[in-house]
Structures are given as structure tokens and as C-alpha cells.
Design a protein around this motif. Structure first.
Motif, PDB file in Angstrom:
ATOM      1  N   ASN A   1     -41.235  31.063  17.500  1.00  0.00           N
ATOM      2  CA  ASN A   1     -42.544  31.539  16.586  1.00  0.00           C
ATOM      3  C   ASN A   1     -41.912  33.088  16.022  1.00  0.00           C
ATOM      4  O   ASN A   1     -42.253  33.366  14.868  1.00  0.00           O
ATOM      5  CB  ASN A   1     -43.709  31.559  17.231  1.00  0.00           C
ATOM      6  N   VAL A   2     -41.696  33.767  17.005  1.00  0.00           N
ATOM      7  CA  VAL A   2     -41.417  35.327  16.501  1.00  0.00           C
ATOM      8  C   VAL A   2     -40.129  35.114  15.772  1.00  0.00           C
ATOM      9  O   VAL A   2     -40.294  35.818  14.697  1.00  0.00           O
ATOM     10  CB  VAL A   2     -41.056  36.148  17.665  1.00  0.00           C
ATOM     11  N   LEU A   3     -39.234  34.333  15.914  1.00  0.00           N
ATOM     12  CA  LEU A   3     -37.821  34.302  15.048  1.00  0.00           C
ATOM     13  C   LEU A   3     -38.434  33.906  13.764  1.00  0.00           C
ATOM     14  O   LEU A   3     -37.931  34.119  12.733  1.00  0.00           O
ATOM     15  CB  LEU A   3     -36.809  33.610  15.800  1.00  0.00           C
ATOM     16  N   THR A   4     -39.190  32.670  13.836  1.00  0.00           N
ATOM     17  CA  THR A   4     -39.498  32.143  12.447  1.00  0.00           C
ATOM     18  C   THR A   4     -40.202  32.702  11.657  1.00  0.00           C
ATOM     19  O   THR A   4     -40.109  32.959  10.421  1.00  0.00           O
ATOM     20  CB  THR A   4     -40.314  30.931  12.904  1.00  0.00           C
ATOM     21  N   ALA A   5     -41.274  33.570  12.195  1.00  0.00           N
ATOM     22  CA  ALA A   5     -42.099  34.295  11.390  1.00  0.00           C
ATOM     23  C   ALA A   5     -41.439  35.611  10.814  1.00  0.00           C
ATOM     24  O   ALA A   5     -41.637  36.050   9.882  1.00  0.00           O
ATOM     25  CB  ALA A   5     -43.335  34.780  12.217  1.00  0.00           C
ATOM     26  N   PHE A   6     -40.516  36.141  11.611  1.00  0.00           N
ATOM     27  CA  PHE A   6     -39.517  37.108  11.273  1.00  0.00           C
ATOM     28  C   PHE A   6     -38.756  36.861   9.925  1.00  0.00           C
ATOM     29  O   PHE A   6     -38.712  37.639   9.251  1.00  0.00           O
ATOM     30  CB  PHE A   6     -38.828  37.825  12.649  1.00  0.00           C
ATOM     31  N   PHE A   7     -38.258  35.733  10.039  1.00  0.00           N
ATOM     32  CA  PHE A   7     -37.452  35.290   9.045  1.00  0.00           C
ATOM     33  C   PHE A   7     -38.308  35.199   7.831  1.00  0.00           C
ATOM     34  O   PHE A   7     -38.094  35.312   6.494  1.00  0.00           O
ATOM     35  CB  PHE A   7     -36.930  33.970   9.296  1.00  0.00           C
ATOM     36  N   VAL A   8     -39.565  34.521   7.956  1.00  0.00           N
ATOM     37  CA  VAL A   8     -40.453  34.069   6.734  1.00  0.00           C
ATOM     38  C   VAL A   8     -40.888  35.430   6.205  1.00  0.00           C
ATOM     39  O   VAL A   8     -40.792  35.618   4.828  1.00  0.00           O
ATOM     40  CB  VAL A   8     -41.597  33.315   7.423  1.00  0.00           C
ATOM     41  N   GLU A   9     -41.005  36.508   6.871  1.00  0.00           N
ATOM     42  CA  GLU A   9     -41.573  37.637   6.281  1.00  0.00           C
ATOM     43  C   GLU A   9     -40.375  38.459   5.692  1.00  0.00           C
ATOM     44  O   GLU A   9     -40.623  39.487   4.923  1.00  0.00           O
ATOM     45  CB  GLU A   9     -42.458  38.529   7.150  1.00  0.00           C
TER      46      GLU A   9
END
Length: 715
Positions: free
Chosen positions: A471-479
Motif C-alpha cells: 500500500n505504501v508503494l502503491t500510494a507513493f506511485f499514485v501521488e
């Protein structure tokens, strides 16, 4: 006992576990400051994450109790509270949806209301909440940790300025000293490129640089890349046209020709496309560095690197056909490298789509900044693999379980018999799909096959790897891949002004947001610069550190030849973190300007009162806003360099004091007094500071001249 299990972690054939393998990831945190910052951020958010996960487990337990009462008598998956909770937890990860409740729906359609309610609550609502909490708390924590290290950067810039000062100078350094330092950092830059780089540090061409300008500009110069501007020459346009023809021809060749054995001339078409592609890549690379021998599109490591690899692989296939292996290739006895290279080169078509180019460029900016989170993910996977090898190392008999019809075929290959197999297993668990089928394999292990041990391990792995790390990696990429909206207006047509605004979405990257074109001559002093309109520099609204201006250099009448360059400002870790947290330099500067406006209005309403100097320091953009009195009133007490050092030290001390109690930062205030250097010894300079905002940090400084008796109590 568990510590007696045989594993492959032993040394020199020993069957005892090598427990120090658990601590191997410590090397990442020893050599990488970003990894340490990410680890500290995870540690800070661990408490809130534990509470969020406990709430989810309790929520699933409540649904499990209802399901056990409703379906326990007829369905094995819900016969007791433990199996019911495990089944619903697997359903919350969607690995057994809808297979787990379709048999119930077939007999009692009304029961679908229960499962639809559970899926909406746990999957759509609560998992989105978990993603939001993980991302927001992690980003906030890692930004706070990173801001604590920014004071070291400010100190390094100040020491660099002091090192460049010559004897007899206290306020300015010469551009010659800066040029020598930049030549050491960029030895491959010629005189023209170096002048273009110096234009960033000294935009007014005064040949001297004060500390505020140096502090604000030198990092931009070090992060900038100067490249020769491409012009639309006939040769450049021809190369671009050749690239389009090759890309289209190769795409059609791969999609329409490969696999058709009746096409007799496909070998010759493949050779022709390969040789033309190799020629086009050679022109882009330009190994002989010929002038005006390059296309408009710049050399790209991703696109041109894949094109070069594809051409070399196809060349191996050409050699195969020349050596007489054509028949064996058609019969499938020999690998076909020619068509493999052409298939790889299909990515060439994506070069002509701007959004794909932007994604590639943005990835080059974002991926280095994700070093810390990626190291955390790798460390977690390594530790879980080691735990799995300790518990089930060598306990899965692959040959026997291959014949077990109750298991999903080939899923027994997911095991911990070796470190390599353990990595594959944990990767498949991180993907989430069918993790419950993988866990079922270990229920047939030679040891530790209890459902409590197996399910506890895999649920723990899902919570750590999926709910937190992924979730950290996914949200980091999204933002990080922020889309920007630009407004374009058409020119005036006729006598009426017609403005048509069109919105265009694009991926933010250094190629389309931080690029500007300049012209440079061999004589830096003979180049004039057109800058933007100056800010209002009156006494009430003065920018202490000169603002970053987008400047374009124009030709001087005394110089006959110029070179045109494109300056790209690379995005470092700080810029990426600002993008992720949603607070840009312009946002913080707007906040600082608004504070100064309020102070100005307040001061205008208190005429006749004591006049004070005030300044707002922006930690993120490194700019300082305020009135002129803050700087002028201190000159009889402090030198400019000392004043900057005092401001930086007080700001860092406020951050350190409020790091443990963030909600009370507004109540903390620092006061420093300084005696007059020369003149009336009864007067002292008093500087007070307090934090206006902790994240991102903004500090308000107030200075006033007071008598020694009045300031004696604050020393």
C-alpha cells in the motif's frame, strides 16, 4: 522444538539454522540514509497501524460470528468461529470470491445480502480506509524525519560559501570561484555550457554573489543539466521520419508476419528492418560527435537502449540464418533470435506517444526516491523467507504433493525448501491471488502442519506485505505521477479578442516542467539577460532571498556567435517528497506571503507604536519573506553571514524542540539577544522566533532594538 529444524541457512553444509541471516538487511540501513528514514517512519506509524488492523480483525470476527450461526450447520467453511473467521478474511482479500459463497447463493439467494454487505464493508470501504491511513501516516512521518536532516544541508551550503570567501571579503564571493568549483563537478562541460550554468547562480551578471543568492541558487545549478538545443534541420527531420518508418514497419512485421510459415521473404524483411533500426540508433548515439548530426528527439536510455539490445539480438539471428540454421529455426529446433529482437523492438512505437514518454521520464525521477521504501520491502521479504525456512525448510515433499488431487496443481512448488523457492513463494503471496491455495500446501508439510501455525504465518505476511508495504508503494506511485493541467489560449483573431482555454493533462516530469532554453557566449560578461518583472521591494514587503526567476538570455550586440542550450532541472529526493506530500514551493511561499500581508496590515493599524522587523522562513523552498527592517536593523549588531547562521540555528532548534510534541509548537518561542558591535553599548538586538506551521515547517522571526535593562531578563 522449532529451533531444531533443518534449514538451508546453514554454513558449510550444517543443518542448523544460521539465525544471523535475519539481520543481513541491516546493511541497507547502515549505508542508506533514505532506508533509515523509511524504517524510522514505519516505526512511528506502527502504533496506529496496529490499531487499524485490530479494528479490521474485530470487524471480520463480528461477521464471522454471524456467518457461523447462519451457515455453520451446512457448510464446512463456517462450521466454527475459527474457520469462519479465516474464510471471511480470505474473502476480504478477494482470493475466494465468489467461490466461497456461490454454493450458499445457489440454495438460498437471500443470503447473498450478507456476503455483499461484507464485501462492501471490508473490501471497498475498510481496505480503502487502510490504504489512506497507511499512506497519509507514512508520508507524514517520513517527511518529518527528512526535515530533521535539512539543517545539515543548510550548514553545508553556509560552509561552502565561507570556504569560497577571499581575504578581505565578508559578504560576496566571485563567480570565478564558483566557476572553478562547477568545473570540478562538471569536468565534461565546455566554456559555453559552463556559462549557461553560471547564469543560474548569477542571473544579473554582476560577477559577485551574496550569501542569500548563493544559498538559493547553487542547489538549482547542481541539479541542472545543460544540453545542446536541437534544431529542426533537414537531417534531423529526416532521421525522425526514418524512425517513424522503422517503427511502423517493425510493428506490422511482428504482428502480421511472425508465425506465417508460408511467407518466404520474411527473413529478408527482418534483416532490412534490423539494419535500418541499427542505423537509426547509431545516428542517435552519434559516437563520432559530429555537429548537426542528431535528430530532434533526444537520446533516451530506455527507448534507445531497448532498440540497441533488440538490434544486437536480431543480428545474432542474422548470423544464425547465414550459418544455415534457417530450416532448424522454422522447425522449432533452434531458438529464433531474429524474431525475438524484432518483438523487443516493438516498444519503439511508444516513443511517439507523449504520455508514454512522460511516464518513462517521470519513472526515472521517482524510482531513485523510492530507494528507502523498496529496501524496506526487500528486508521484510527476506525476513519472512528466513522465518518460513526455519519453520518449513525441507518439509514440503514436492514429488508426493504433485500427486495430491486436493491441492491446486503445481502449487506445491511454492515452498521454503530453499531460499530461491521461498522468494517465489513470498512474491506470490504479495500478489495476493490464491494465497489461501498456497497456504493449503503447508497443511500437508512433514512438520508444523497445524492450521494455527500455517494460517497465522500467512495472515501475518498478508498484513505486513500487502496492507502496509504494498500500500505504501502503491500510494507513493499514485501521488508521484501527478497530472498537471495547463491552460492554452489562442491568439487574437481580427479586432475581437477570442480566448479559448483548453485543458491538457500530462504527467509531471523534468522534461515538461523544469526546462528552459538559453543562449550562451564564450564571454559570460557580454551576455545580457531578460528577467521577469521585479517584485515590489518596498519597505513593507521585501524578499530577503532573491526569488527564482525564469530567465532567457538574449544576444549581445558585441558578440557575434552564440550557442543555444536547454537547461533541465533534475528532480531530487526533496522535490519528489514535496510532490508526494502535495505541498510545492509555490504553496509554501504563498503561505509565507499571506503571513507577511497580515503583519503589514497589522503594522499599518498600530501607527506610533514600536516598529519591528519581521521575516517568515520557508524551510522547504529555502526562501525568506519579510520587511526590509529585519535586515537593516541588525547590521549594527550582526554581520549578514552571522544573521543567516542565527536564523538557521533558531529554526533547527525549534524543529528539534517540537519533534516530540507537534500539537504544541505554537506555544514554543526562542529569544536571542546580541550586543551592538560599535556605538551605544546600552542597546541590544532581540530576535524572537516561533513556528507558524510544523509540516512543512515555516518560522516567524521578529527583531527589535531594546535597551540593555529591558533585555536583561531574556538573556
Amino acid at each position: 522444538m522449532w529451533w531444531g529444524f533443518a534449514t538451508d541457512l546453514g554454513y558449510n553444509g550444517s543443518t542448523s539454522p544460521l539465525f544471523c541471516s535475519f539481520f543481513k538487511p541491516l546493511v541497507f540501513f547502515y549505508v542508506s540514509s533514505r532506508a533509515r528514514e523509511s524504517l524510522e517512519a514505519i516505526w512511528r506509524i506502527s502504533q496506529i497501524m496496529i490499531r487499524v488492523l485490530i479494528i479490521e480483525f474485530v470487524l471480520i470476527l463480528a461477521f464471522a460470528a454471524v456467518a457461523c450461526r447462519m451457515f455453520g450447520n451446512e457448510y464446512e467453511s463456517f462450521q466454527d468461529i475459527t474457520s469462519s473467521w479465516y474464510s471471511l478474511f480470505a474473502l476480504s482479500t478477494t482470493v475466494n470470491n465468489p467461490g466461497i459463497w456461490m454454493p450458499i447463493y445457489a440454495t438460498t439467494p437471500s443470503c447473498s445480502i450478507f456476503f455483499v454487505t461484507f464485501i462492501i464493508t471490508c473490501v471497498f470501504y475498510y481496505h480503502s480506509l487502510v490504504l489512506s491511513v497507511v499512506f497519509q501516516t507514512y508520508i507524514q512521518a517520513v517527511t518529518e524525519v527528512h526535515e530533521q536532516t535539512t539543517s545539515d544541508r543548510d550548514d553545508a551550503i553556509r560552509l561552502a560559501f565561507l570556504a569560497l570567501l577571499k581575504d578581505g571579503q565578508s559578504d560576496y564571493i566571485s563567480t570565478t570561484s564558483v566557476r572553478k568549483c562547477l568545473q570540478i563537478v562538471r569536468p565534461h562541460y565546455n566554456v559555453l555550457k559552463m556559462n549557461a550554468l553560471l547564469e543560474i547562480v548569477d542571473p544579473t551578471n554582476e560577477q559577485i554573489i551574496d550569501y542569500p543568492t548563493f544559498r538559493n541558487k547553487i542547489r538549482r545549478a547542481l541539479n541542472s543539466s545543460v544540453r545542446t538545443a536541437r534544431t529542426a534541420t533537414p537531417l534531423a527531420m529526416g532521421v525522425e521520419f526514418l524512425a517513424v518508418i522503422i517503427a511502423v514497419a517493425n510493428f506490422l512485421y511482428v504482428t502480421a508476419v511472425i508465425g506465417r510459415t508460408s511467407f518466404q521473404h520474411q527473413y529478408y524483411f527482418g534483416i532490412g528492418i534490423t539494419l535500418l533500426g541499427l542505423l537509426e540508433v547509431a545516428i542517435r548515439i552519434n559516437p563520432l560527435k559530429l555537429q548537426n548530426f542528431s535528430p530532434i528527439t533526444r537520446l533516451n536510455v530506455f527507448f534507445d537502449g531497448l532498440a540497441l539490445i533488440a538490434a544486437l539480438v536480431s543480428c545474432v539471428g542474422i548470423v544464425q540464418h547465414a550459418a544455415g540454421y534457417g530450416n532448424s529455426i522454422q522447425q522449432g529446433e533452434t531458438f529464433d533470435f531474429l524474431h525475438l529482437g524484432r518483438a523487443i523492438d516493438m516498444i519503439r512505437v511508444m516513443r511517439f506517444f507523449p504520455i508514454f514518454r512522460d511516464i518513462v521520464r517521470r519513472s526515472a525521477d521517482v524510482l531513485p526516491a523510492m530507494g528507502g521504501p523498496l529496501m524496506l520491502v526487500v528486508s521484510v521479504i527476506h525476513i519472512l523467507v528466513c522465518f518460513g525456512m526455519v519453520i518449513w525448510g525441507g518439509a514440503i515433499d514436492v514429488e508426493t504433493l504433485m500427486k495430491n488431487t486436493e491441492l491446486t496443481p503445481f502449487y506445491c512448488l511454492n515452498n521454503f525448501n530453499s531460499y530461491r523457492e521461498g522468494l517465489i513463494t513470498m512474491f506470490n503471496i504479495a500478489v495476493v491471488n490464491d494465497w489461501h491455495a498456497i497456504a493449503a500446501v503447508f497443511l500437508y508439510a512433514d512438520r508444523n502442519s497445524s492450521a494455527i501455525i500455517v494460517h497465522s504465518f500467512f495472515i501475518f505476511a498478508i498484513c505486513i506485505m500487502v496492507y502496509i508495504m504494498v500500500n505504501v508503494l502503491t500510494a507513493f506511485f499514485v501521488e508521484s505521477f501527478v497530472t498537471k493541467t495547463t491552460d492554452a489560449a489562442d491568439d487574437n483573431q481580427g479586432e475581437e479578442m477570442v480566448v479559448r482555454k483548453t485543458k491538457k493533462f500530462r504527467i509531471q516530469n523534468s522534461e515538461n516542467t523544469n526546462v528552459r532554453r538559453v543562449r550562451s557566449s564564450e564571454l559570460f560578461s557580454s551576455t545580457n539577460f531578460d528577467s521577469v518583472e521585479d517584485e515590489d521591494n518596498d519597505d513593507e514587503n521585501y524578499l530577503l532571498d532573491h526569488q527564482d526567476r525564469s530567465v532567457n538570455s538574449t544576444a549581445s550586440s558585441t558578440v557575434s556567435s552564440f550557442a543555444t542550450f536547454d537547461i533541465y532541472e533534475r528532480e531530487g529526493f526533496d522535490q519528489i517528497m514535496r510532490t508526494v506530500t502535495g505541498m510545492s514551493d509555490s504553496d509554501q511561499e504563498a503561505f509565507a506571503r499571506s503571513v507577511c500581508d497580515y503583519l503589514e496590515r497589522f503594522e499599518s493599524l498600530t501607527s506610533g507604536r514600536e516598529k519591528v522587523g519581521y521575516m517568515v522562513c520557508c524551510q522547504q523552498s529555502m526562501n525568506r519573506f519579510g520587511n526590509r527592517r529585519f535586515q537593516t536593523s541588525s547590521r549594527c549588531f550582526l554581520t549578514d553571514d552571522t544573521l543567516h547562521k542565527v536564523v538557521s540555528d533558531m529554526h533547527s532548534e525549534l524543529l528539534a524542540l517540537t519533534s516530540t510534541r507537534k500539537n504544541s509548537f505554537g506555544n514554543r518561542c526562542l529569544v536571542r539577544t546580541f550586543p551592538r558591535i560599535a556605538g551605544d553599548p546600552s542597546q541590544n538586538l532581540e530576535i524572537a522566533a516561533t513556528l507558524l506551521r510544523y509540516q512543512p515547517a515555516a518560522t516567524l522571526f521578529v527583531s527589535r532594538i531594546r535597551s540593555s535593562e529591558a533585555t536583561s531578563g531574556t538573556k
